[in-house]
Write a protein that holds these residues in place. Structure first.
Motif, PDB file in Angstrom:
ATOM      1  N   LYS A  82      14.967  17.098  23.716  1.00  0.00           N
ATOM      2  CA  LYS A  82      15.239  17.030  22.282  1.00  0.00           C
ATOM      3  C   LYS A  82      15.517  15.601  21.834  1.00  0.00           C
ATOM      4  CE  LYS A  82      16.786  21.709  21.398  1.00  0.00           C
ATOM      5  NZ  LYS A  82      17.855  22.547  20.885  1.00  0.00           N
ATOM      6  N   TYR A  85      12.021  13.538  21.938  1.00  0.00           N
ATOM      7  CA  TYR A  85      11.071  13.857  20.872  1.00  0.00           C
ATOM      8  C   TYR A  85      11.753  14.021  19.515  1.00  0.00           C
ATOM      9  CZ  TYR A  85       7.819  14.432  24.677  1.00  0.00           C
ATOM     10  OH  TYR A  85       7.031  14.208  25.774  1.00  0.00           O
ATOM     11  N   ARG A  86      13.002  13.605  19.428  1.00  0.00           N
ATOM     12  CA  ARG A  86      13.770  13.621  18.179  1.00  0.00           C
ATOM     13  C   ARG A  86      13.743  14.990  17.505  1.00  0.00           C
ATOM     14  NH1 ARG A  86      11.054   8.250  17.248  1.00  0.00           N
ATOM     15  NH2 ARG A  86      12.528   6.774  18.135  1.00  0.00           N
ATOM     16  N   MET A  87      14.094  16.009  18.258  1.00  0.00           N
ATOM     17  CA  MET A  87      14.131  17.365  17.741  1.00  0.00           C
ATOM     18  C   MET A  87      15.555  17.699  17.324  1.00  0.00           C
ATOM     19  SD  MET A  87      11.510  19.695  19.884  1.00  0.00           S
ATOM     20  CE  MET A  87      11.750  19.302  21.588  1.00  0.00           C
ATOM     21  N   LEU A  91      14.536  23.878  15.331  1.00  0.00           N
ATOM     22  CA  LEU A  91      13.333  23.589  16.104  1.00  0.00           C
ATOM     23  C   LEU A  91      12.067  23.676  15.270  1.00  0.00           C
ATOM     24  CD1 LEU A  91      12.204  22.925  18.904  1.00  0.00           C
ATOM     25  CD2 LEU A  91      12.012  25.375  19.297  1.00  0.00           C
ATOM     26  N   SER A  94      11.475  20.652  13.306  1.00  0.00           N
ATOM     27  CA  SER A  94      11.124  19.510  14.137  1.00  0.00           C
ATOM     28  C   SER A  94       9.663  19.517  14.522  1.00  0.00           C
ATOM     29  CB  SER A  94      11.980  19.512  15.418  1.00  0.00           C
ATOM     30  OG  SER A  94      13.333  19.436  15.099  1.00  0.00           O
ATOM     31  N   ILE A  95       9.057  20.690  14.618  1.00  0.00           N
ATOM     32  CA  ILE A  95       7.650  20.791  15.025  1.00  0.00           C
ATOM     33  C   ILE A  95       6.747  20.293  13.931  1.00  0.00           C
ATOM     34  CG2 ILE A  95       5.836  22.429  15.639  1.00  0.00           C
ATOM     35  CD1 ILE A  95       7.962  24.058  17.080  1.00  0.00           C
TER      36      ILE A  95
END
Length: 96
Positions: A82, A85-87, A91, A94-95
């Protein structure tokens, strides 16, 4: 195979080698398959050999990985992924 989507061409090549091994054929000596690949991939209780198609198995591994990311938020590897990928936050947001 458990952490990334494998290209279809790679699946086809690997399954071709597996089929050649099962039927006892080689590059120089081809043998006719007596049973279809879909029949072989059936569970043993249904008359197959219990093999799994590689593409299906790859998708299942990726779904399991996604489920673990969502359900086990405090695991170290999930926090690292996380952060990398800077999530941050939800979620699904973030995608996008």
């Amino acid at each position: 195979m458990q952490s990334m989507m494998i290209p279809r061409k790679v699946f086809d090549e690997i399954e071709s080698l597996v089929k050649q091994f099962i039927w006892g054929s080689s590059e120089y000596k081809k043998k006719m398959s007596l049973v279809g690949w879909d029949s072989i991939c059936q569970p043993k209780c249904c008359g197959g050999l219990g093999f799994q198609k590689l593409r299906d198995q790859n998708i299942l591994f990726l779904l399991k990985l996604g489920f673990n990311i969502v359900s086990d938020k405090e695991a170290l590897w999930v926090r690292v992924i996380k952060a990398k990928y800077r999530m941050n936050g939800i979620l699904l947001e973030s995608i996008r």
